[in-house]
Scaffold this motif. Sequence first.
Motif, PDB file in Angstrom:
ATOM      1  N   GLU A 188     -81.475 -47.142 -50.676  1.00  6.53           N
ATOM      2  CA  GLU A 188     -80.063 -47.509 -50.517  1.00  6.53           C
ATOM      3  C   GLU A 188     -79.167 -46.582 -51.339  1.00  6.53           C
ATOM      4  O   GLU A 188     -78.110 -46.165 -50.877  1.00  6.53           O
ATOM      5  CB  GLU A 188     -79.842 -48.959 -50.941  1.00  6.53           C
ATOM      6  N   ALA A 189     -79.598 -46.255 -52.546  1.00  2.35           N
ATOM      7  CA  ALA A 189     -78.825 -45.350 -53.398  1.00  2.35           C
ATOM      8  C   ALA A 189     -78.745 -43.965 -52.763  1.00  2.35           C
ATOM      9  O   ALA A 189     -77.687 -43.329 -52.783  1.00  2.35           O
ATOM     10  CB  ALA A 189     -79.453 -45.259 -54.788  1.00  2.35           C
ATOM     11  N   PHE A 190     -79.835 -43.503 -52.187  1.00  8.95           N
ATOM     12  CA  PHE A 190     -79.841 -42.192 -51.531  1.00  8.95           C
ATOM     13  C   PHE A 190     -78.887 -42.173 -50.343  1.00  8.95           C
ATOM     14  O   PHE A 190     -78.084 -41.241 -50.192  1.00  8.95           O
ATOM     15  CB  PHE A 190     -81.262 -41.826 -51.089  1.00  8.95           C
ATOM     16  N   VAL A 191     -78.941 -43.192 -49.503  1.00  5.40           N
ATOM     17  CA  VAL A 191     -78.049 -43.258 -48.335  1.00  5.40           C
ATOM     18  C   VAL A 191     -76.593 -43.283 -48.788  1.00  5.40           C
ATOM     19  O   VAL A 191     -75.744 -42.580 -48.239  1.00  5.40           O
ATOM     20  CB  VAL A 191     -78.397 -44.479 -47.453  1.00  5.40           C
ATOM     21  N   HIS A 192     -76.309 -44.084 -49.807  1.00  4.40           N
ATOM     22  CA  HIS A 192     -74.946 -44.158 -50.335  1.00  4.40           C
ATOM     23  C   HIS A 192     -74.520 -42.807 -50.899  1.00  4.40           C
ATOM     24  O   HIS A 192     -73.376 -42.363 -50.697  1.00  4.40           O
ATOM     25  CB  HIS A 192     -74.846 -45.246 -51.395  1.00  4.40           C
ATOM     26  N   ARG A 196     -70.385 -29.715 -56.182  1.00  5.35           N
ATOM     27  CA  ARG A 196     -70.912 -30.408 -55.014  1.00  5.35           C
ATOM     28  C   ARG A 196     -72.378 -30.029 -54.793  1.00  5.35           C
ATOM     29  O   ARG A 196     -73.218 -30.866 -54.506  1.00  5.35           O
ATOM     30  CB  ARG A 196     -70.077 -30.053 -53.779  1.00  5.35           C
ATOM     31  N   ALA A 197     -72.694 -28.739 -54.958  1.00  2.00           N
ATOM     32  CA  ALA A 197     -74.074 -28.275 -54.807  1.00  2.00           C
ATOM     33  C   ALA A 197     -74.975 -28.915 -55.869  1.00  2.00           C
ATOM     34  O   ALA A 197     -76.109 -29.314 -55.576  1.00  2.00           O
ATOM     35  CB  ALA A 197     -74.140 -26.757 -54.894  1.00  2.00           C
ATOM     36  N   ASN A 198     -74.458 -29.039 -57.092  1.00  2.00           N
ATOM     37  CA  ASN A 198     -75.228 -29.694 -58.151  1.00  2.00           C
ATOM     38  C   ASN A 198     -75.463 -31.173 -57.819  1.00  2.00           C
ATOM     39  O   ASN A 198     -76.569 -31.686 -58.010  1.00  2.00           O
ATOM     40  CB  ASN A 198     -74.524 -29.549 -59.497  1.00  2.00           C
ATOM     41  N   ALA A 199     -74.448 -31.841 -57.317  1.00  4.61           N
ATOM     42  CA  ALA A 199     -74.608 -33.252 -56.937  1.00  4.61           C
ATOM     43  C   ALA A 199     -75.629 -33.380 -55.813  1.00  4.61           C
ATOM     44  O   ALA A 199     -76.450 -34.304 -55.820  1.00  4.61           O
ATOM     45  CB  ALA A 199     -73.263 -33.848 -56.525  1.00  4.61           C
ATOM     46  N   LEU A 217     -79.069 -35.427 -55.868  1.00  6.27           N
ATOM     47  CA  LEU A 217     -79.377 -36.421 -54.848  1.00  6.27           C
ATOM     48  C   LEU A 217     -80.751 -36.152 -54.246  1.00  6.27           C
ATOM     49  O   LEU A 217     -81.519 -37.086 -53.995  1.00  6.27           O
ATOM     50  CB  LEU A 217     -78.300 -36.434 -53.755  1.00  6.27           C
ATOM     51  N   ASP A 218     -81.090 -34.887 -54.045  1.00  6.84           N
ATOM     52  CA  ASP A 218     -82.435 -34.544 -53.561  1.00  6.84           C
ATOM     53  C   ASP A 218     -83.497 -34.993 -54.564  1.00  6.84           C
ATOM     54  O   ASP A 218     -84.548 -35.510 -54.183  1.00  6.84           O
ATOM     55  CB  ASP A 218     -82.561 -33.041 -53.314  1.00  6.84           C
ATOM     56  N   GLU A 219     -83.216 -34.797 -55.842  1.00  6.49           N
ATOM     57  CA  GLU A 219     -84.143 -35.246 -56.885  1.00  6.49           C
ATOM     58  C   GLU A 219     -84.294 -36.763 -56.840  1.00  6.49           C
ATOM     59  O   GLU A 219     -85.390 -37.286 -57.021  1.00  6.49           O
ATOM     60  CB  GLU A 219     -83.655 -34.799 -58.261  1.00  6.49           C
ATOM     61  N   LEU A 220     -83.197 -37.456 -56.594  1.00  4.79           N
ATOM     62  CA  LEU A 220     -83.244 -38.910 -56.496  1.00  4.79           C
ATOM     63  C   LEU A 220     -84.131 -39.329 -55.327  1.00  4.79           C
ATOM     64  O   LEU A 220     -84.976 -40.204 -55.466  1.00  4.79           O
ATOM     65  CB  LEU A 220     -81.835 -39.481 -56.311  1.00  4.79           C
ATOM     66  N   SER A 231     -91.208 -44.361 -61.343  1.00  3.76           N
ATOM     67  CA  SER A 231     -91.110 -44.203 -62.795  1.00  3.76           C
ATOM     68  C   SER A 231     -89.991 -43.237 -63.208  1.00  3.76           C
ATOM     69  O   SER A 231     -89.527 -43.296 -64.334  1.00  3.76           O
ATOM     70  CB  SER A 231     -92.440 -43.723 -63.375  1.00  3.76           C
ATOM     71  N   THR A 232     -89.549 -42.358 -62.305  1.00  2.00           N
ATOM     72  CA  THR A 232     -88.488 -41.409 -62.649  1.00  2.00           C
ATOM     73  C   THR A 232     -87.175 -41.718 -61.946  1.00  2.00           C
ATOM     74  O   THR A 232     -86.200 -40.991 -62.108  1.00  2.00           O
ATOM     75  CB  THR A 232     -88.908 -39.964 -62.307  1.00  2.00           C
ATOM     76  N   TRP A 233     -87.140 -42.798 -61.179  1.00  2.00           N
ATOM     77  CA  TRP A 233     -85.961 -43.112 -60.385  1.00  2.00           C
ATOM     78  C   TRP A 233     -84.722 -43.340 -61.237  1.00  2.00           C
ATOM     79  O   TRP A 233     -83.646 -42.833 -60.944  1.00  2.00           O
ATOM     80  CB  TRP A 233     -86.221 -44.311 -59.472  1.00  2.00           C
ATOM     81  N   ASP A 234     -84.858 -44.100 -62.315  1.00  6.38           N
ATOM     82  CA  ASP A 234     -83.686 -44.382 -63.162  1.00  6.38           C
ATOM     83  C   ASP A 234     -83.075 -43.097 -63.709  1.00  6.38           C
ATOM     84  O   ASP A 234     -81.862 -42.931 -63.702  1.00  6.38           O
ATOM     85  CB  ASP A 234     -84.055 -45.318 -64.315  1.00  6.38           C
ATOM     86  N   SER A 235     -83.911 -42.183 -64.143  1.00  8.69           N
ATOM     87  CA  SER A 235     -83.426 -40.912 -64.656  1.00  8.69           C
ATOM     88  C   SER A 235     -82.753 -40.105 -63.542  1.00  8.69           C
ATOM     89  O   SER A 235     -81.681 -39.531 -63.744  1.00  8.69           O
ATOM     90  CB  SER A 235     -84.594 -40.116 -65.252  1.00  8.69           C
ATOM     91  N   ALA A 236     -83.372 -40.080 -62.373  1.00  7.75           N
ATOM     92  CA  ALA A 236     -82.798 -39.346 -61.235  1.00  7.75           C
ATOM     93  C   ALA A 236     -81.488 -39.983 -60.795  1.00  7.75           C
ATOM     94  O   ALA A 236     -80.521 -39.282 -60.465  1.00  7.75           O
ATOM     95  CB  ALA A 236     -83.803 -39.302 -60.083  1.00  7.75           C
ATOM     96  N   LYS A 237     -81.450 -41.297 -60.792  1.00  2.49           N
ATOM     97  CA  LYS A 237     -80.229 -42.010 -60.405  1.00  2.49           C
ATOM     98  C   LYS A 237     -79.097 -41.682 -61.378  1.00  2.49           C
ATOM     99  O   LYS A 237     -77.966 -41.404 -60.967  1.00  2.49           O
ATOM    100  CB  LYS A 237     -80.499 -43.515 -60.373  1.00  2.49           C
ATOM    101  N   HIS A 238     -79.413 -41.677 -62.657  1.00  2.00           N
ATOM    102  CA  HIS A 238     -78.413 -41.341 -63.675  1.00  2.00           C
ATOM    103  C   HIS A 238     -77.948 -39.897 -63.497  1.00  2.00           C
ATOM    104  O   HIS A 238     -76.747 -39.604 -63.615  1.00  2.00           O
ATOM    105  CB  HIS A 238     -78.997 -41.552 -65.073  1.00  2.00           C
TER     106      HIS A 238
END
Length: 143
Positions: free
Chosen positions: A54-58, A99-102, A106-109, A115-122
């Motif tokens: 859901e976070a990725f789609v958003h 924008r490219a960094n974001a 997002l790809d990393e997310l 186990s790494t989702w919270d860090s990627a989300k942040h």
Amino acid sequence: MLRPIILFVSIVAMIFILAQPIAGIAQSTSESVHKETTEAWNAIKAYMVDKKHEAFVHGKELLHKADARIEELEGEAAKASGDTKAQYQKEIKDLKKKRANAAKKLDELEKSSASTWDSAKHGFAEAYKDLLDAYHEAAKKIN
């Protein structure tokens, strides 16, 4: 966004603990406690993976909207001339880098494990905030 997840995990853990019969808790072996804990952890990880999607789609939707906003600024900048136009183009170039960094975050997310989702989300949230802040600054100058 993290608070509802923490609240959910806490509630699930409380329900799990309180749902156990009192006699069953006293008779629990180390093996059964480990098994129950593992099952609860797997359930929580599954919930988190659902939220990750859901976070990725958003995030994709947010970047799509940012692209449209950047295009609008490019249209406004194209109307300028001389040093003003050069400054606007510099602002837009900076926006496109952010924008490219974001998008990278997002790809990393999307590729992150539970186990790494919270860090990627942040990481994505911070990159998107940087993009949004830069957009607002550029929009003030260009519009």
